[in-house]
Design a protein around this motif. Structure first.
Motif, PDB file in Angstrom:
ATOM      1  N   PRO A 176       0.559  -1.680   0.034  1.00  0.00           N
ATOM      2  CA  PRO A 176       0.631   0.229  -0.034  1.00  0.00           C
ATOM      3  C   PRO A 176       1.007   1.564   0.107  1.00  0.00           C
ATOM      4  O   PRO A 176       2.332   0.950   0.681  1.00  0.00           O
ATOM      5  CB  PRO A 176      -0.750  -0.301   0.518  1.00  0.00           C
ATOM      6  N   THR A 177       0.474   2.380  -0.650  1.00  0.00           N
ATOM      7  CA  THR A 177       1.243   4.002  -0.614  1.00  0.00           C
ATOM      8  C   THR A 177       1.232   4.146   0.982  1.00  0.00           C
ATOM      9  O   THR A 177       0.500   4.196   1.533  1.00  0.00           O
ATOM     10  CB  THR A 177       0.568   4.258  -1.353  1.00  0.00           C
ATOM     11  N   ASP A 178       1.792   5.370   1.136  1.00  0.00           N
ATOM     12  CA  ASP A 178       2.005   5.769   1.993  1.00  0.00           C
ATOM     13  C   ASP A 178       0.694   6.580   2.602  1.00  0.00           C
ATOM     14  O   ASP A 178       0.182   6.997   3.584  1.00  0.00           O
ATOM     15  CB  ASP A 178       3.085   6.888   2.028  1.00  0.00           C
ATOM     16  N   ALA A 179      -0.137   6.670   2.012  1.00  0.00           N
ATOM     17  CA  ALA A 179      -1.816   7.429   1.817  1.00  0.00           C
ATOM     18  C   ALA A 179      -2.449   6.823   2.332  1.00  0.00           C
ATOM     19  O   ALA A 179      -3.284   7.020   3.233  1.00  0.00           O
ATOM     20  CB  ALA A 179      -2.110   8.682   0.502  1.00  0.00           C
ATOM     21  N   ALA A 218      -1.697   3.292   4.085  1.00  0.00           N
ATOM     22  CA  ALA A 218      -1.310   3.342   5.192  1.00  0.00           C
ATOM     23  C   ALA A 218      -2.627   4.155   6.020  1.00  0.00           C
ATOM     24  O   ALA A 218      -2.265   3.364   7.386  1.00  0.00           O
ATOM     25  CB  ALA A 218      -0.062   2.993   5.156  1.00  0.00           C
ATOM     26  N   ALA A 219      -1.601   5.301   5.679  1.00  0.00           N
ATOM     27  CA  ALA A 219      -2.117   6.665   6.802  1.00  0.00           C
ATOM     28  C   ALA A 219      -3.526   6.259   6.800  1.00  0.00           C
ATOM     29  O   ALA A 219      -4.328   6.272   8.094  1.00  0.00           O
ATOM     30  CB  ALA A 219      -1.524   7.628   6.299  1.00  0.00           C
ATOM     31  N   ILE A 220      -4.533   6.000   6.130  1.00  0.00           N
ATOM     32  CA  ILE A 220      -5.829   6.125   5.922  1.00  0.00           C
ATOM     33  C   ILE A 220      -6.229   4.790   7.079  1.00  0.00           C
ATOM     34  O   ILE A 220      -7.191   5.348   7.876  1.00  0.00           O
ATOM     35  CB  ILE A 220      -6.742   6.274   4.598  1.00  0.00           C
ATOM     36  N   ALA A 221      -5.707   3.510   6.434  1.00  0.00           N
ATOM     37  CA  ALA A 221      -5.670   1.483   7.370  1.00  0.00           C
ATOM     38  C   ALA A 221      -5.998   2.420   8.783  1.00  0.00           C
ATOM     39  O   ALA A 221      -5.933   2.350   9.213  1.00  0.00           O
ATOM     40  CB  ALA A 221      -5.055   1.555   6.006  1.00  0.00           C
ATOM     41  N   LYS A 222      -4.590   3.370   8.961  1.00  0.00           N
ATOM     42  CA  LYS A 222      -4.063   3.678   9.697  1.00  0.00           C
ATOM     43  C   LYS A 222      -4.849   4.379  11.135  1.00  0.00           C
ATOM     44  O   LYS A 222      -5.296   3.541  12.086  1.00  0.00           O
ATOM     45  CB  LYS A 222      -2.597   4.042  10.731  1.00  0.00           C
ATOM     46  N   ALA A 223      -5.519   5.360  11.066  1.00  0.00           N
ATOM     47  CA  ALA A 223      -6.295   5.953  11.453  1.00  0.00           C
ATOM     48  C   ALA A 223      -7.774   5.390  10.946  1.00  0.00           C
ATOM     49  O   ALA A 223      -8.994   5.625  12.205  1.00  0.00           O
ATOM     50  CB  ALA A 223      -6.985   7.368   9.518  1.00  0.00           C
TER      51      ALA A 223
END
Length: 175
Positions: A29-32, A34-39
């Motif tokens: 997954p791209t960084d964006a 991964a950030a959404i998944a973490k949120a």
């Protein structure tokens, strides 16, 4: 050597061209993303799990601090033990040196000590042992060995070697 053929413009650096824009290929997954998944994960995480995470983090920090304190105590204790061992070792070496000097003086007070010397006395011992009857070598060995187990408290345990020497003295090896 021939030069490699030029690559098409859209395939430079391993990228792919879509509608004129170059996109880098990625395996995960791209960084964006991964950030959404973490949120998403943080918003979906129940309150009890979040509290447990915070408590666990606190507990681990306390354990880490305690282990650092005990490690420092162990280091200090080891340093102290090492210093004590060095002191004991130096005392033992001084005693050994003194005893050796006394034994040295006693040796050189013998008649013909300056003529004999250590090497010559060893050669004399070997010459005597060759002249004797076979099997009596162990008598000489027994004279040179200290068979009193109580005389050496700080030295290594040599009871097995002592018993082997005594048994060989009693029943010598046949040639």
């Amino acid at each position: 050597g021939q030069a490699a053929p030029p690559e098409p413009a859209g395939f430079q650096n391993g990228g792919a061209t879509v509608n004129g824009d170059v996109f880098q290929e990625s395996n995960g997954p791209t960084d964006a993303y991964a950030a959404i998944a973490k949120a998403d994960r943080l918003t979906q995480e129940p309150e009890s799990i979040r509290k447990w995470r915070e408590e666990q983090k606190k507990r681990l920090e306390e354990l880490d601090a305690a282990s650092k304190v005990t490690e420092q105590e162990w280091r200090e204790k080891a340093k102290k033990d090492l210093e004590e061992w060095n002191l004991r070792q130096n005392e033992q070496m001084e005693k050994n040196w003194a005893n050796n000097r006394i034994a040295d003086k006693a040796f050189y007070q013998q008649p013909d000590a300056d003529v004999i010397g250590y090497v010559a006395s060893e050669e004399a011992f070997l010459k005597e042992s060759k002249e004797e009857t076979p099997g009596s070598e162990w008598e000489k060995v027994a004279q040179l060995c200290d068979f009193n187990p109580k005389s050496s408290k700080q030295s290594k345990d040599v009871s097995r070697m002592r018993s082997v020497l005594i048994s060989l003295k009693q029943t010598p090896l046949s040639r």
